[in-house]
Design an enzyme around this catalytic site. Structure first.
Site, short mmCIF file in Angstrom:
data_model
loop_
_atom_site.label_atom_id
_atom_site.label_comp_id
_atom_site.label_asym_id
_atom_site.label_seq_id
_atom_site.Cartn_x
_atom_site.Cartn_y
_atom_site.Cartn_z
N ASN A 223 0.87 -1.18 0.00
CA ASN A 223 0.00 0.00 0.00
C ASN A 223 0.91 1.23 0.00
O ASN A 223 1.52 1.55 1.01
CB ASN A 223 -0.89 -0.03 1.26
CG ASN A 223 -1.72 1.23 1.40
OD1 ASN A 223 -1.78 2.07 0.50
ND2 ASN A 223 -2.37 1.37 2.54
N LYS B 265 0.15 4.29 -0.27
CA LYS B 265 -0.45 5.48 0.35
C LYS B 265 -0.22 6.71 -0.53
O LYS B 265 -0.24 6.59 -1.75
CB LYS B 265 0.07 5.64 1.78
CG LYS B 265 -0.11 4.35 2.60
CD LYS B 265 0.15 4.51 4.07
CE LYS B 265 -0.08 3.16 4.77
NZ LYS B 265 0.10 3.21 6.21
N HIS C 13 -9.33 1.27 5.04
CA HIS C 13 -8.05 1.42 5.74
C HIS C 13 -8.24 2.36 6.93
O HIS C 13 -9.03 3.30 6.87
CB HIS C 13 -6.99 1.98 4.77
CG HIS C 13 -5.62 1.90 5.34
ND1 HIS C 13 -5.14 2.82 6.24
CD2 HIS C 13 -4.62 1.00 5.17
CE1 HIS C 13 -3.91 2.48 6.60
NE2 HIS C 13 -3.57 1.38 5.96
N GLU D 89 -6.56 4.72 8.01
CA GLU D 89 -6.34 6.15 7.73
C GLU D 89 -7.59 6.78 7.12
O GLU D 89 -7.91 7.94 7.36
CB GLU D 89 -5.11 6.31 6.81
CG GLU D 89 -3.83 6.06 7.60
CD GLU D 89 -2.71 5.43 6.82
OE1 GLU D 89 -2.74 5.43 5.58
OE2 GLU D 89 -1.78 4.89 7.47
N GLU E 175 -5.03 -4.91 10.61
CA GLU E 175 -3.99 -3.90 10.80
C GLU E 175 -4.24 -3.16 12.12
O GLU E 175 -5.04 -2.22 12.16
CB GLU E 175 -4.01 -2.89 9.66
CG GLU E 175 -3.74 -3.47 8.30
CD GLU E 175 -3.19 -2.43 7.34
OE1 GLU E 175 -2.11 -2.66 6.81
OE2 GLU E 175 -3.83 -1.38 7.16
N GLY F 25 2.96 2.34 10.73
CA GLY F 25 3.90 3.45 10.58
C GLY F 25 4.63 3.82 11.85
O GLY F 25 5.27 4.86 11.93
N SER G 292 3.81 -2.14 10.17
CA SER G 292 5.28 -2.17 10.32
C SER G 292 5.90 -3.51 9.91
O SER G 292 6.86 -3.97 10.53
CB SER G 292 5.68 -1.82 11.76
OG SER G 292 5.30 -0.48 12.06
#
Ligand code: 13P
Length: 251
Positions: free
Chosen positions: A9, A11, A95, A97, A167, A173, A213
């Site tokens: 991904n 992003k 996701h 985010e 996730e 991250g 990660s």
């Protein structure tokens, strides 16, 4: 037997020329890799160019989001038929985010999942708890609501076209990966949930990826867990060498 899926991904990263360079390098590094589904998810602007680079290779294309209407007055949105037209096989939906910054809810996630499936685009449905939810002991409750909300109304064959990506938000991250045991516990919980709501047969076939990660150094250990069927990779997918190494750990 489930085929592991390693998806990158990207992003909000990579111009068209950067995306082409990264994909070309990756394509050469993973050429001939079998027994693993390799997927890249560039930003919308680079999908067309990357589609041409992966055409005929063992790399599949994904988008990072989609809208549920096919067409119409929805400024700024991109539809499932548009993604199919450009060569996508997958789309990442829900996701964290998008849930955090763009007001995505279980309901909109479900609408997107349904729209994708209606045109044979495979959803990668992302689920996972925040740090405070884990610390409060609510991991299972949150994951259950993301999974059941996201797949609401799907029949068995539709569910089997989906990939679920666990996730944990606190691992995205941050460099803090879930331990293999923490990942396995939640993956098993998700598989049991599918057993209870569908069947053992469906649960044994559905692919559940881990994300957060993932790096070449920790990928092997995560993927040896019995219910971890690959990885959804953010930062480490922006480098062809490291992504290719993660792919090799899935073989
Ligand atoms: P990182 O691998 O950068 O933690 O990102 C994970 C992720 O969000 C993939 O979708």
């Amino acid at each position: 037997m489930r085929t592991p899926i390693i998806a990158g991904n990207w992003k909000l990263n990579k111009t068209i020329s950067e995306a082409v360079a990264l994909t070309t390098e990756l394509r050469d590094l993973v050429a001939g890799s079998k027994g693993v589904e390799i997927v890249v998810a560039p930003p919308f602007t680079a999908l067309d160019a990357v589609s041409k680079v992966v055409n005929g290779s063992n790399i599949r294309l994904a988008a990072q989001d989609v809208y549920w209407e096919d067409s119409g007055a929805f400024t700024g949105e991109v539809s499932v038929p548009m993604l199919k037209d450009i060569g996508c096989d997958y789309v990442i939906i829900g996701h964290s985010e998008r849930r955090q910054y763009f007001a995505e809810t279980n309901q909109t996630v479900n609408q997107k999942v349904q729209a994708a499936l209606s045109h044979n685009l495979k959803p990668i449905l992302c689920v996972g708890e925040l740090l405070e939810e884990r610390e409060a002991g609510h991991t299972e409750k949150v994951v259950e609501s993301h999974v059941t909300g996201g797949i609401k109304g799907l029949i068995e064959t539709e569910l089997l076209s989906c990939v679920i990506a666990y996730e944990p938000v606190w691992a995205i991250g941050t460099g803090k990966t879930a331990t293999p045991d923490q990942a396995q516990d939640v993956h098993k919980y998700i598989r049991d949930l599918i057993t209870n709501t569908y069947s053992k047969d469906v649960a044994s076939q559905i692919c559940i990826q881990y994300g957060g990660s993932v790096k070449p150094e920790n990928a092997a250990e995560l993927m040896t867990q019995p219910d971890v069927d690959g990885a959804l990779v953010g930062g480490a997918s922006l480098n062809a060498e490291s992504f290719a190494q993660i792919v090799k750990h899935a073989l």
